[in-house]
Write a protein that holds these residues in place. Structure first.
Motif, PDB file in Angstrom:
ATOM      1  N   LEU A 526       0.823  -1.207   0.000  1.00 16.65           N
ATOM      2  CA  LEU A 526       0.000   0.000   0.000  1.00 16.65           C
ATOM      3  C   LEU A 526       0.858   1.259   0.000  1.00 16.65           C
ATOM      4  CD1 LEU A 526      -2.783  -1.049   2.533  1.00 16.65           C
ATOM      5  CD2 LEU A 526      -2.947  -0.926   0.048  1.00 16.65           C
ATOM      6  N   LEU A 527       2.047   1.156   0.598  1.00 17.05           N
ATOM      7  CA  LEU A 527       2.958   2.301   0.601  1.00 17.05           C
ATOM      8  C   LEU A 527       3.550   2.541  -0.783  1.00 17.05           C
ATOM      9  CD1 LEU A 527       4.597   4.426   2.254  1.00 17.05           C
ATOM     10  CD2 LEU A 527       6.316   2.642   2.587  1.00 17.05           C
ATOM     11  N   LEU A 528       3.878   1.456  -1.491  1.00 18.09           N
ATOM     12  CA  LEU A 528       4.539   1.573  -2.786  1.00 18.09           C
ATOM     13  C   LEU A 528       3.564   1.775  -3.940  1.00 18.09           C
ATOM     14  CD1 LEU A 528       7.243  -1.230  -2.408  1.00 18.09           C
ATOM     15  CD2 LEU A 528       7.572   1.240  -2.199  1.00 18.09           C
ATOM     16  N   TYR A 529       2.305   1.455  -3.732  1.00 20.27           N
ATOM     17  CA  TYR A 529       1.343   1.563  -4.837  1.00 20.27           C
ATOM     18  C   TYR A 529       1.288   2.975  -5.430  1.00 20.27           C
ATOM     19  CZ  TYR A 529      -2.927   1.230  -7.578  1.00 20.27           C
ATOM     20  OH  TYR A 529      -3.836   1.283  -8.598  1.00 20.27           O
ATOM     21  N   PRO A 530       1.255   4.040  -4.616  1.00 21.30           N
ATOM     22  CA  PRO A 530       1.258   5.390  -5.222  1.00 21.30           C
ATOM     23  C   PRO A 530       2.507   5.673  -6.043  1.00 21.30           C
ATOM     24  CG  PRO A 530       0.548   5.489  -2.932  1.00 21.30           C
ATOM     25  CD  PRO A 530       1.063   4.109  -3.162  1.00 21.30           C
ATOM     26  N   MET A 531       3.633   5.022  -5.725  1.00 21.21           N
ATOM     27  CA  MET A 531       4.833   5.201  -6.539  1.00 21.21           C
ATOM     28  C   MET A 531       4.661   4.558  -7.906  1.00 21.21           C
ATOM     29  SD  MET A 531       7.935   4.596  -3.846  1.00 21.21           S
ATOM     30  CE  MET A 531       9.119   4.875  -5.175  1.00 21.21           C
ATOM     31  N   ALA A 532       3.934   3.450  -7.958  1.00 22.43           N
ATOM     32  CA  ALA A 532       3.711   2.763  -9.226  1.00 22.43           C
ATOM     33  C   ALA A 532       2.581   3.398 -10.030  1.00 22.43           C
ATOM     34  CB  ALA A 532       3.400   1.287  -8.979  1.00 22.43           C
ATOM     35  N   ASP A 550       2.481  13.732  -9.587  1.00 20.54           N
ATOM     36  CA  ASP A 550       2.499  14.335  -8.254  1.00 20.54           C
ATOM     37  C   ASP A 550       3.666  13.878  -7.388  1.00 20.54           C
ATOM     38  OD1 ASP A 550       1.714  11.716  -7.781  1.00 20.54           O
ATOM     39  OD2 ASP A 550       0.231  12.245  -6.261  1.00 20.54           O
ATOM     40  N   GLN A 551       4.515  12.940  -7.876  1.00 20.12           N
ATOM     41  CA  GLN A 551       5.642  12.489  -7.072  1.00 20.12           C
ATOM     42  C   GLN A 551       6.709  11.882  -7.965  1.00 20.12           C
ATOM     43  OE1 GLN A 551       4.910   8.641  -4.888  1.00 20.12           O
ATOM     44  NE2 GLN A 551       2.786   9.270  -5.174  1.00 20.12           N
ATOM     45  N   GLY A 552       7.744  11.316  -7.323  1.00 23.69           N
ATOM     46  CA  GLY A 552       8.924  10.821  -8.019  1.00 23.69           C
ATOM     47  C   GLY A 552       8.629   9.860  -9.145  1.00 23.69           C
ATOM     48  N   LEU A 553       9.517   9.871 -10.112  1.00 23.57           N
ATOM     49  CA  LEU A 553       9.335   9.050 -11.318  1.00 23.57           C
ATOM     50  C   LEU A 553      10.422   7.978 -11.329  1.00 23.57           C
ATOM     51  CD1 LEU A 553       7.625   8.786 -13.873  1.00 23.57           C
ATOM     52  CD2 LEU A 553       9.254  10.255 -15.032  1.00 23.57           C
ATOM     53  N   PHE A 554      10.143   6.823 -10.700  1.00 21.50           N
ATOM     54  CA  PHE A 554      11.107   5.739 -10.628  1.00 21.50           C
ATOM     55  C   PHE A 554      10.553   4.505 -11.335  1.00 21.50           C
ATOM     56  CE2 PHE A 554      12.224   8.488  -7.048  1.00 21.50           C
ATOM     57  CZ  PHE A 554      13.566   8.697  -7.320  1.00 21.50           C
ATOM     58  N   PHE A 555      11.305   3.419 -11.295  1.00 18.35           N
ATOM     59  CA  PHE A 555      11.000   2.278 -12.164  1.00 18.35           C
ATOM     60  C   PHE A 555       9.593   1.696 -12.015  1.00 18.35           C
ATOM     61  CE2 PHE A 555      12.722   0.320  -8.352  1.00 18.35           C
ATOM     62  CZ  PHE A 555      11.959  -0.821  -8.180  1.00 18.35           C
ATOM     63  N   PRO A 556       8.949   1.703 -10.820  1.00 19.82           N
ATOM     64  CA  PRO A 556       7.594   1.140 -10.792  1.00 19.82           C
ATOM     65  C   PRO A 556       6.590   1.942 -11.606  1.00 19.82           C
ATOM     66  CG  PRO A 556       8.510   1.313  -8.574  1.00 19.82           C
ATOM     67  CD  PRO A 556       9.382   2.119  -9.474  1.00 19.82           C
ATOM     68  N   ALA A 557       6.882   3.241 -11.845  1.00 14.81           N
ATOM     69  CA  ALA A 557       5.883   4.115 -12.463  1.00 14.81           C
ATOM     70  C   ALA A 557       6.150   4.440 -13.920  1.00 14.81           C
ATOM     71  CB  ALA A 557       5.786   5.422 -11.665  1.00 14.81           C
ATOM     72  N   ILE A 558       7.353   4.172 -14.422  1.00  9.27           N
ATOM     73  CA  ILE A 558       7.725   4.706 -15.730  1.00  9.27           C
ATOM     74  C   ILE A 558       6.858   4.130 -16.852  1.00  9.27           C
ATOM     75  CG2 ILE A 558       9.573   3.010 -16.012  1.00  9.27           C
ATOM     76  CD1 ILE A 558       9.423   6.653 -17.297  1.00  9.27           C
ATOM     77  N   GLU A 559       6.564   2.830 -16.826  1.00  8.50           N
ATOM     78  CA  GLU A 559       5.724   2.258 -17.878  1.00  8.50           C
ATOM     79  C   GLU A 559       4.307   2.826 -17.824  1.00  8.50           C
ATOM     80  OE1 GLU A 559       5.778  -1.948 -18.005  1.00  8.50           O
ATOM     81  OE2 GLU A 559       7.949  -2.110 -18.331  1.00  8.50           O
ATOM     82  N   TYR A 560       3.810   3.035 -16.614  1.00  7.60           N
ATOM     83  CA  TYR A 560       2.476   3.617 -16.451  1.00  7.60           C
ATOM     84  C   TYR A 560       2.442   5.038 -17.008  1.00  7.60           C
ATOM     85  CZ  TYR A 560      -1.467   5.774 -13.987  1.00  7.60           C
ATOM     86  OH  TYR A 560      -2.610   6.463 -13.673  1.00  7.60           O
TER      87      TYR A 560
END
Length: 663
Positions: A526-532, A550-560
């Protein structure tokens, strides 16, 4: 110097990109494209630009020096810092308080230490049964930690020794196939200490912050319920009840007809006495706040006796129960189940054996398994949480890193005196604090009292009723069940309530060790879901989309992000230009850099212009070094819009490189 802009149409703000073959920026003027949003202070911008230039050009600065040189410098600095008087005082806190030790400190510590000793003796005997060991191992676990913590601990209140949770973990991970065999428990203690000490040396106490309060609270409540219900069999005088919670509940209720009534009477009476005696400890007389109150000496003595009765409730109840049981047995009335033979004398000081008659070292390690990680982690969580709580109440600070070192060293030394894993005890720490403890020296008196009991009084423990010890455990763990937090979580945060519920149900149904892992996993998910799946602030014009994550752009989120950008660019089958506002992006990783490259190149192939703006210095530097074709970065959304309008005006017919017709 060659101008790469001749090969590819890349522009940064109003200045064309001029980067050498190594990707280094050559002049301060060429850093204009990295300016922050216009509301930032220009002087600060210039200083940051100069700092970036120095890091790039000066090979002797940390940012650009070779890795080997950097590591060597850091090792040299660390070595120099280790060999200072401040470091010695930090690692041996006794050097800070011992020179200022007074007679009044000695008196307060002695009273507190002896009071805690009277509490830990019956608890130790009882907790050893939870751990699946003979009663004397509870006393073996109760003294060495006190001595070690006196030298290394940073909390005046914390007292180390056997606890309900560590006893339960020992029974789960270190139960030997041989009945009452302590080999696995001693190995677990040594390895637990080594892991904790290593975590302290590497300053890994921060890992505790990744376990949320609902997980810890739920795990503690589940452990208390498991331990408390596990003692019901001793209150009822039942035997051969399974250890696992669900089978334990079933077989306990199934065997109620076999209840031994005198064990039940002894257990219930002990619980009632413990309840009322502990109430005396918190008794308020109403005149403590009055500065001019004059209390007579007899009243003061009477009040002190009442307080001592409340503080030593466990010892009073256990000794009284043992006296009654001994009288009955000596008159051949054997109606109460006794603790039985306890090995007298001090334990030998020797390293733990890593094998026994039936198990090799590899067998022992495979049996304990994940316990080598879970047990030390829970030990440090419990102890540091207790230390922080009492430090906050009593207005002083503790050093979490040093606490890790102290707990680890205490477990290592304790393993040499046949102890199972130890940590800080909440109930005994509360007794220690309420008794007026001044320094960690109170552990000296607690440990000395336990050694005296082991040397001279253990044979008299034969007559202690099991039901009385069970009452001590039940009353101790009842305060660990926090039922009030359920409504609080439900009202404040449903997700925290869900985490609490999942951890509790998992701990009771699947097992304590799996329950906390499930809780941690759900909490981190649940903590990491907003990052993705970051929230996107989107503003759409006729042929333009402005997207702001609205927040950092790291590997869990880049494809999204990549998928969303391309989907919005082709919404309604009309290609649009995209401005990606990166004002909230503080950093990029390897995957996100490649994702940015892929997104920009895909936009180029499909005729969509993707422009970045408001990137910080670090992100800009990484993007430049990635050498992405058609990369465009601007200091503000307005500058990006101006560039797109200019491009739209100069684009003609089918030769336009992308669709940016803006009105």
């Amino acid at each position: 110097m060659a101008d790469p802009s001749k090969d590819r149409p890349t522009m940064y703000g109003s200045v064309e990109e001029r980067v050498s073959n190594t990707g280094s920026v050559n002049t301060a003027d060429e850093l204009n494209f990295t300016t922050f949003p216009r509301d930032r202070d220009r002087e600060q911008d210039h200083e940051e630009h100069q700092a970036l230039l120095v890091r790039v050009e000066d090979p002797h600065k940390d940012g650009a020096m070779p890795l080997g040189v950097k590591v060597t410098r850091r090792l040299k600095e660390a070595t120099q810092n280790c060999c200072t008087l401040d470091t010695l005082r930090r690692r041996l806190p006794i050097l800070c308080w011992l020179p200022k030790y007074s007679c009044q400190d000695f008196q307060s510590d002695m009273i507190s230490g002896l009071t805690v000793g009277l509490t830990v003796i019956p608890q130790g005997l009882a907790y050893a049964g939870i751990a699946g060991l003979d009663p004397q191992y509870g006393l073996y676990s109760a003294f060495m930690g006190c001595f070690v913590y006196m030298f290394l601990g940073t909390s005046k209140d914390v007292t180390l020794g056997p606890t309900a949770i560590m006893s339960l973990m020992t029974s789960i991970f270190a139960t030997s196939p041989i009945s009452k065999d302590p080999t696995l428990a001693l190995v677990l203690t040594l390895m637990c200490g080594l892991v904790q000490l290593l975590m302290g040396v590497l300053n890994l106490g921060i890992l505790v912050n990744y376990i949320s309060h609902p997980v810890i609270n739920s795990f503690t409540s589940a452990a208390a319920i498991t331990i408390g219900f596990g003692q019901v069999k001793n209150i009822l005088g039942l035997e051969h009840i399974p250890r696992d919670f669900m089978p334990m509940v079933y077989h306990t209720f199934a065997n109620i007809p076999k209840t031994k009534k005198w064990d039940l009477v002894m257990g219930l009476v002990s619980m009632v006495l413990l309840y009322f005696l502990k109430k005396l400890r918190a008794k308020k007389w109403g005149d403590e706040e009055l500065s001019d109150s004059s209390v007579s000496l007899p009243v003061m003595v009477a009040r002190k006796i009442v307080w001592l009765a409340g503080t030593g409730a466990n010892a009073i109840v256990v000794i009284s129960a043992a006296g009654i049981a001994a009288s009955l047995w000596l008159n051949d009335i054997k109606v109460i189940t006794l603790t039985g033979e306890i090995t007298p004398g001090l334990p030998p000081f020797e390293p733990p054996d890593f094998s026994n008659g039936n198990m090799t070292t590899s067998d022992i390690f495979s049996n304990i398994g994940v316990g080598f990680i879970i047990v030390p982690f829970l030990g440090l969580v419990e102890s540091i949480a207790i230390g922080k709580a009492f430090a906050r109440v009593n207005n002083y600070k503790i050093d979490p890193t040093q606490e890790l070192i102290a707990i680890g060293a205490a477990n290592i030394f304790s393993s040499f005196v046949h102890s199972y894993p130890i940590t800080g005890s909440f109930s005994r720490t509360a007794v220690n604090s309420q008794s007026g403890v001044r320094t960690p020296a109170s552990g000296l008196f607690t440990g000395s009292l336990i050694l005296l009991v082991l040397a001279f009084l253990v044979p008299y423990c034969y007559y202690i009723p099991k039901s009385a010890l069970a009452a001590v455990i039940i009353m101790a763990v009842m305060q660990m069940v926090d039922y009030k937090i359920v409504l609080i979580l439900w009202r404040t945060d449903k997700w925290d309530f869900f985490i609490h519920l999942v951890t509790l149900v998992g701990s009771l149904c699947v097992g304590i060790e799996y329950g906390i892992l499930i809780g941690i996993a759900v909490s981190l998910l649940l903590l990491l879901y907003p990052m993705a799946r970051p929230q996107l602030k989107v503003k759409v014009q006729q042929n333009l989309v402005i997207i702001q994550p609205d927040q950092g752009l790291f590997f869990p989120a880049i494809e999204y992000i990549e998928a969303k950008v391309m989907a919005m660019a082709f919404d309604n089958d009309t290609p649009k230009a995209v401005i990606l506002d990166m004002v909230h992006i503080s950093g990029l990783d390897y995957s996100s850099l490649h994702g940015m490259r892929s997104m920009i190149l895909e936009g180029r192939r499909k005729g969509v212009c993707i422009v970045l703006c408001q990137t910080n210095l670090q992100v800009t530097n990484w993007l430049v070094k990635e050498d992405i074709p058609d990369l465009k970065i601007y200091s503000s959304v307005e500058e990006a819009l101006e560039y797109l309008r200019t491009q739209a005006e100069h684009a003609d017919g089918e030769d336009k490189p992308f669709a940016v017709h803006l009105e």
